[in-house]
Design a protein around this motif. Structure first.
Motif, PDB file in Angstrom:
ATOM      1  N   LEU A 188       0.789  -1.108   0.029  1.00 56.90           N
ATOM      2  CA  LEU A 188       0.229   0.007   0.003  1.00 56.90           C
ATOM      3  C   LEU A 188       0.954   1.187   0.087  1.00 56.90           C
ATOM      4  N   LEU A 189       1.804   1.129   0.970  1.00 54.42           N
ATOM      5  CA  LEU A 189       2.660   2.493   1.151  1.00 54.42           C
ATOM      6  C   LEU A 189       4.034   2.575   0.385  1.00 54.42           C
ATOM      7  N   MET A 190       4.334   2.864  -0.548  1.00 51.91           N
ATOM      8  CA  MET A 190       5.588   3.150  -1.150  1.00 51.91           C
ATOM      9  C   MET A 190       5.942   4.340  -1.464  1.00 51.91           C
ATOM     10  N   PRO A 191       7.143   4.794  -1.620  1.00 51.38           N
ATOM     11  CA  PRO A 191       7.749   6.226  -2.167  1.00 51.38           C
ATOM     12  C   PRO A 191       7.173   6.307  -3.611  1.00 51.38           C
ATOM     13  N   ILE A 192       7.240   7.566  -3.860  1.00 53.45           N
ATOM     14  CA  ILE A 192       6.975   8.129  -5.383  1.00 53.45           C
ATOM     15  C   ILE A 192       5.563   7.788  -5.750  1.00 53.45           C
ATOM     16  N   ILE A 193       5.082   6.366  -6.016  1.00 54.92           N
ATOM     17  CA  ILE A 193       4.091   6.004  -6.585  1.00 54.92           C
ATOM     18  C   ILE A 193       3.432   5.037  -5.530  1.00 54.92           C
ATOM     19  N   SER A 194       2.283   5.281  -4.759  1.00 57.70           N
ATOM     20  CA  SER A 194       1.828   4.404  -3.887  1.00 57.70           C
ATOM     21  C   SER A 194       1.253   3.664  -4.338  1.00 57.70           C
ATOM     22  N   GLY A 195       0.955   2.343  -3.508  1.00 63.37           N
ATOM     23  CA  GLY A 195       0.184   0.959  -4.041  1.00 63.37           C
ATOM     24  C   GLY A 195      -1.084   1.384  -5.125  1.00 63.37           C
ATOM     25  N   THR A 196      -1.910   2.215  -4.215  1.00 65.58           N
ATOM     26  CA  THR A 196      -3.100   2.594  -4.748  1.00 65.58           C
ATOM     27  C   THR A 196      -3.038   3.347  -6.040  1.00 65.58           C
ATOM     28  N   LYS A 197      -2.011   4.010  -6.359  1.00 69.64           N
ATOM     29  CA  LYS A 197      -2.151   4.794  -7.586  1.00 69.64           C
ATOM     30  C   LYS A 197      -1.263   3.748  -8.661  1.00 69.64           C
ATOM     31  N   LEU A 198      -0.614   2.943  -8.230  1.00 75.81           N
ATOM     32  CA  LEU A 198      -0.109   1.892  -9.099  1.00 75.81           C
ATOM     33  C   LEU A 198      -1.227   1.023  -9.523  1.00 75.81           C
ATOM     34  N   VAL A 199      -2.127   0.503  -8.672  1.00 76.66           N
ATOM     35  CA  VAL A 199      -3.270  -0.235  -8.929  1.00 76.66           C
ATOM     36  C   VAL A 199      -4.121   0.552 -10.285  1.00 76.66           C
ATOM     37  N   ARG A 200      -4.465   1.783  -9.796  1.00 70.95           N
ATOM     38  CA  ARG A 200      -5.230   2.637 -10.889  1.00 70.95           C
ATOM     39  C   ARG A 200      -4.785   2.618 -12.219  1.00 70.95           C
ATOM     40  N   GLU A 201      -3.494   2.900 -12.217  1.00 78.04           N
ATOM     41  CA  GLU A 201      -2.645   3.070 -13.534  1.00 78.04           C
ATOM     42  C   GLU A 201      -2.965   1.631 -14.383  1.00 78.04           C
ATOM     43  N   LEU A 202      -2.670   0.732 -13.600  1.00 76.68           N
ATOM     44  CA  LEU A 202      -2.531  -0.779 -14.372  1.00 76.68           C
ATOM     45  C   LEU A 202      -3.793  -1.327 -14.557  1.00 76.68           C
ATOM     46  N   LYS A 203      -4.913  -0.914 -13.794  1.00 79.18           N
ATOM     47  CA  LYS A 203      -6.199  -1.124 -14.093  1.00 79.18           C
ATOM     48  C   LYS A 203      -7.002  -0.517 -15.593  1.00 79.18           C
ATOM     49  N   LYS A 204      -6.260   0.956 -15.604  1.00 74.82           N
ATOM     50  CA  LYS A 204      -6.557   1.314 -17.006  1.00 74.82           C
ATOM     51  C   LYS A 204      -6.158   0.565 -18.005  1.00 74.82           C
ATOM     52  N   ALA A 205      -4.862   0.202 -18.031  1.00 79.80           N
ATOM     53  CA  ALA A 205      -4.331  -0.682 -19.336  1.00 79.80           C
ATOM     54  C   ALA A 205      -4.786  -2.212 -19.304  1.00 79.80           C
ATOM     55  N   LYS A 206      -4.940  -2.577 -17.918  1.00 84.05           N
ATOM     56  CA  LYS A 206      -5.255  -4.074 -17.872  1.00 84.05           C
ATOM     57  C   LYS A 206      -6.620  -4.457 -16.994  1.00 84.05           C
ATOM     58  N   PRO A 207      -7.687  -4.222 -17.396  1.00 76.97           N
ATOM     59  CA  PRO A 207      -8.963  -3.903 -16.433  1.00 76.97           C
ATOM     60  C   PRO A 207      -9.195  -5.603 -15.891  1.00 76.97           C
ATOM     61  N   ASN A 208      -8.546  -6.587 -16.568  1.00 73.16           N
ATOM     62  CA  ASN A 208      -8.641  -7.817 -15.987  1.00 73.16           C
ATOM     63  C   ASN A 208      -7.649  -8.454 -14.967  1.00 73.16           C
ATOM     64  N   LEU A 209      -6.752  -7.545 -14.663  1.00 73.31           N
ATOM     65  CA  LEU A 209      -5.618  -7.946 -13.737  1.00 73.31           C
ATOM     66  C   LEU A 209      -6.273  -7.804 -12.184  1.00 73.31           C
ATOM     67  N   LYS A 210      -5.936  -9.047 -11.461  1.00 70.87           N
ATOM     68  CA  LYS A 210      -6.337  -8.903 -10.267  1.00 70.87           C
ATOM     69  C   LYS A 210      -5.220  -8.227  -9.258  1.00 70.87           C
ATOM     70  N   PHE A 211      -5.692  -7.580  -7.997  1.00 67.30           N
ATOM     71  CA  PHE A 211      -4.686  -7.282  -7.272  1.00 67.30           C
ATOM     72  C   PHE A 211      -5.154  -7.609  -5.522  1.00 67.30           C
ATOM     73  N   ILE A 212      -3.788  -8.038  -5.032  1.00 66.97           N
ATOM     74  CA  ILE A 212      -4.234  -7.977  -3.582  1.00 66.97           C
ATOM     75  C   ILE A 212      -3.239  -7.190  -2.788  1.00 66.97           C
ATOM     76  N   MET A 213      -3.751  -6.386  -1.967  1.00 66.08           N
ATOM     77  CA  MET A 213      -2.837  -5.248  -1.155  1.00 66.08           C
ATOM     78  C   MET A 213      -2.498  -5.657   0.027  1.00 66.08           C
ATOM     79  N   ILE A 214      -1.021  -5.533   0.069  1.00 65.68           N
ATOM     80  CA  ILE A 214      -0.344  -6.025   1.291  1.00 65.68           C
ATOM     81  C   ILE A 214       0.040  -4.578   2.126  1.00 65.68           C
TER      82      ILE A 214
END
Length: 277
Positions: free
Chosen positions: A54-80
């Motif tokens: 969830l918490l990472m420098p520069i790009i947060s886990g939540t922001k990373l999920v949003r960006e990837l969901k735009k390009a790969k909507p079927n990708l599944k995510f589990i947050m740590i």
């Protein structure tokens, strides 16, 4: 299943990889300690499930999920995460994650959560196959995919409100709801043996798993109701999903005024939740 792990603590990907690859069907195809590197990798890598901090420098886990969901909507995510802040967690769910895994890493929790997501992926694949056969092989368009994602988010929001997303039957509830919505049928119209390719014994186990999850939701709703009887959403779900009399009986049971709690009806619950959607 193919996994990718992102965490700025190098020890976490190592631990998770060891746990995941104990199952010979799992393959960790990549890891990263930097979200920017992970974003570049995942755009080019064939992956089913991403475990992301969830918490990472520069790009947060939540922001990373949003960006990837735009390009790969079927990708599944589990947050740590070790963060328990409800607002941050709600934001992560809205971004598109399936579940949380809490730090410190727990072997049983990792295996349980991953199994739920894998089952969800497999069930969606079965449903997609059914839809293709029914639809004469027509591939879903982008608007249909987006509609499915929106419906899934709405269902998950209700399950989170009921506090049952961690129940083993939650992924089953989600898949049944999606089947009902996609085919425009009521719960009693589903031929589970054919739709899920299961026998009567497996159907019984499926229903038991779902019933336990729904019952847990009734208990949680009754507890919430005792604290705030004027909440409009609570009243709506009490009637739509359980019938108010069952919520009232469950409340009385927890107050020691009854020897038994409220009853649950699979048909009433599923017809109600799909009407809410």
């Amino acid at each position: 299943m193919k996994f990718y792990i992102v965490d700025d603590d190098p020890s976490i990907p190592m631990i998770l990889q060891q746990i995941l690859e104990r199952d010979p069907h799992n393959d960790v195809v990549g890891t990263a300690t930097d979200a920017k590197m992970a974003l570049a990798d995942l755009m080019l890598t064939d992956v089913d499930i991403v475990l992301v901090d969830l918490l990472m420098p520069i790009i947060s886990g939540t922001k990373l999920v949003r960006e990837l969901k735009k390009a790969k909507p079927n990708l599944k995510f589990i947050m740590i995460s070790q963060v328990r802040d409800s607002d941050l967690r709600a934001e992560a769910y809205q971004a598109g994650i399936e579940f949380f895994i809490d730090k410190p890493i727990n072997l049983i929790e990792v295996k349980t959560v991953v199994q739920k997501v894998v089952q969800n992926i497999q069930m969606n694949a079965k449903l997609a196959n059914i839809q293709t056969l029914v639809g004469g092989g027509v591939v879903n368009s982008a608007p249909q995919v987006n509609q499915h994602e929106k419906q899934k988010d709405q269902i998950l929001a209700i399950l989170r409100y009921l506090g049952i997303t961690s129940e083993s039957g939650s992924s089953d509830i989600l898949s049944v709801c999606q089947l009902m919505l996609d085919q425009g049928v009521s719960f009693k119209e589903i031929d589970f043996n054919q739709a899920y390719a299961i026998d009567d014994h497996e159907k019984k186990i499926l229903f038991q798993r779902i019933r336990r999850a729904i019952k847990a939701g009734l208990t949680n709703l009754a507890t919430l109701y005792l604290d705030d009887m004027g909440d409009e959403i609570m009243v709506e779900y009490a009637n739509a999903l359980y019938e108010y009399k069952n919520v009232r009986n469950e409340m009385a049971f927890h107050q020691g005024k009854r020897q038994s709690g409220g009853k649950v009806s699979l048909q009433h619950f599923f017809d109600g939740i799909t009407q809410e959607i």
